[in-house]
Design an enzyme around this catalytic site. Structure first.
Site, PDB file in Angstrom:
ATOM      1  N   LYS A 202       3.837  -4.953   0.879  1.00 54.29           N
ATOM      2  CA  LYS A 202       3.849  -5.126   2.338  1.00 54.29           C
ATOM      3  C   LYS A 202       2.844  -6.221   2.748  1.00 54.29           C
ATOM      4  CE  LYS A 202       7.125  -2.335   3.260  1.00 54.29           C
ATOM      5  NZ  LYS A 202       8.424  -2.918   3.646  1.00 54.29           N
TER       6      LYS A 202
ATOM      7  N   TYR B 273       3.250  -0.333  -3.182  1.00 51.53           N
ATOM      8  CA  TYR B 273       3.988  -0.454  -1.903  1.00 51.53           C
ATOM      9  C   TYR B 273       3.156  -1.253  -0.894  1.00 51.53           C
ATOM     10  CZ  TYR B 273       5.952   1.297   2.534  1.00 51.53           C
ATOM     11  OH  TYR B 273       6.492   1.413   3.795  1.00 51.53           O
TER      12      TYR B 273
HETATM   13  C1  VAH Z   1       5.207   6.047   3.078  1.00 50.15           C
HETATM   14  N1  VAH Z   1       6.483   6.585   5.076  1.00 50.15           N
HETATM   15  O1  VAH Z   1       4.722   7.145   3.162  1.00 50.15           O
HETATM   16  C2  VAH Z   1       5.916   5.482   4.329  1.00 50.15           C
HETATM   17  C3  VAH Z   1       4.963   4.742   5.226  1.00 50.15           C
HETATM   18  C4  VAH Z   1       2.690   4.703   6.254  1.00 50.15           C
HETATM   19  C5  VAH Z   1       3.633   5.449   5.407  1.00 50.15           C
HETATM   20  O2  VAH Z   1       4.792   3.439   4.832  1.00 50.15           O
HETATM   21  O3  VAH Z   1       5.149   5.412   2.072  1.00 50.15           O
END
Ligand code: VAH
Length: 320
Positions: free
Chosen positions: A144, A140
């Site tokens: 980003k 993730y």
């Molecule tokens: C997550 N809520 O936990 C998101 C967010 C900073 C955390 O990017 O993956």
């Protein structure tokens, strides 16, 4: 007209209501891959859009004469570690489709959320600066980080007006989050009201940057309504409100529910949280477009418990 992609999600749903309040119901089209949130589906214009299918997005943009897109669809950190290639495909393909629609002048303005997940284990953890080492170790976070690079590239190369915020963990009561590491900070309030007990998947001293949903929504509206020349950072702005640990949340809840109990059983999400900053320096957002947060931990706890007590007890009353 405004299109929100991922409108059934935690942020997308509240963004939908807020933007409808500001711009009028008929000027805001909510969309998602399924009818997963009845409050959104039944409260205004709703379309099924597959963010990974260029034609699906383009048809909706042309059908409704959309000029602004908020791309809120993504697979978050915890689920992304379970399905790395799915997270990469969803998070990146959807961004390219929206950026390319803007490059081709089908739309004029784009909002795309980044996250403190762009920072990794080698990033300074306290008051993390806007410009610093970024070696994200989650899928993730990688999506980003590379998404930010592409946003800045499309702004510089193709004059695409794309704006972005590195959201911290976001706390809200209307819609549950899905698959995040900071979701403990939402679940704990629901469990406190329902069961006066919460089994926390992070260690009690895991300090993370957090923000109430109202602050996050206001920041999103603020950056999107600022003059383009005031948006000097086209990768993504650091955005901060407060930082706290699960223990501090539990203490703030006990002020209202004295017999609330918490247990800590860290799971794989602890490994993710360990790679993230403890606090964020968002001075560029505060100077470039006058950002400022409103909610403290005390304010969040009061609002969350008040609203969830209404939500659950109303259900209890209805069922009795
Ligand atoms: C997550 N809520 O936990 C998101 C967010 C900073 C955390 O990017 O993956």
């Amino acid at each position: 007209k405004i299109l929100i992609i991922g409108a059934c999600g935690q942020i997308g749903s509240e963004l939908t209501f807020k933007l409808r309040n500001i711009y009028g119901d008929n000027n805001v089209i909510a969309s998602d891959i399924s009818y997963s949130n009845p409050d959104i589906v039944n409260s205004g214009i709703f379309e099924i859009v597959d963010a990974q299918d260029y034609a699906s997005v383009k048809i909706c943009v042309e059908k409704h004469d959309v000029d602004t897109v908020y791309l809120m669809a993504a697979m978050l950190s915890a689920t992304g570690e379970k399905y790395p290639m799915k997270a990469w495909d969803l998070n990146m393909t959807s961004l390219f489709h929206v950026l390319n629609l803007a490059r081709a002048k089908f739309i004029k303005k784009v909002f795309w959320p980044s996250s403190i997940a762009v920072f990794g284990p080698t990033t300074p953890k306290d008051y993390t600066p806007q410009y610093t080492i970024m070696e994200p170790s989650t899928v993730y976070g990688i999506t980003k980080q590379v998404g930010e690079r592409w946003c800045e590239y499309y702004f510089n190369k193709y004059d695409v007006d794309v704006r972005s915020l590195r959201y911290p963990g976001i706390i809200s009561w209307k819609t549950l989050p899905g698959g995040g590491t900071t979701d403990y900070a939402v679940e704990i309030y629901h469990e406190a009201i329902k069961n006066k007990f919460y089994n926390c998947f992070l260690k009690e001293d895991t300090k993370l940057p957090m923000m109430f949903m109202d602050d996050a929504i206001n920041a999103t509206v603020d950056i999107m309504s600022a003059n383009s020349e005031d948006i000097k950072i086209r990768s993504s702005y650091n955005l901060a409100a407060i930082s706290f640990t699960p223990k501090e949340v539990a203490e703030s809840i006990k002020k209202y529910i004295p017999d609330f109990e918490i247990k800590y059983e860290p799971d794989y999400r602890q490994d993710i949280a360990n790679t993230w900053p403890k606090s964020i320096n968002d001075s560029y957002a505060r100077q470039d477009w006058k950002w400022k947060h409103k909610f403290s931990l005390e304010g969040i706890t009061k609002e969350m418990l008040l609203e969830l007590d209404k939500k659950y007890n109303q259900i209890l009353k209805k069922n009795n």
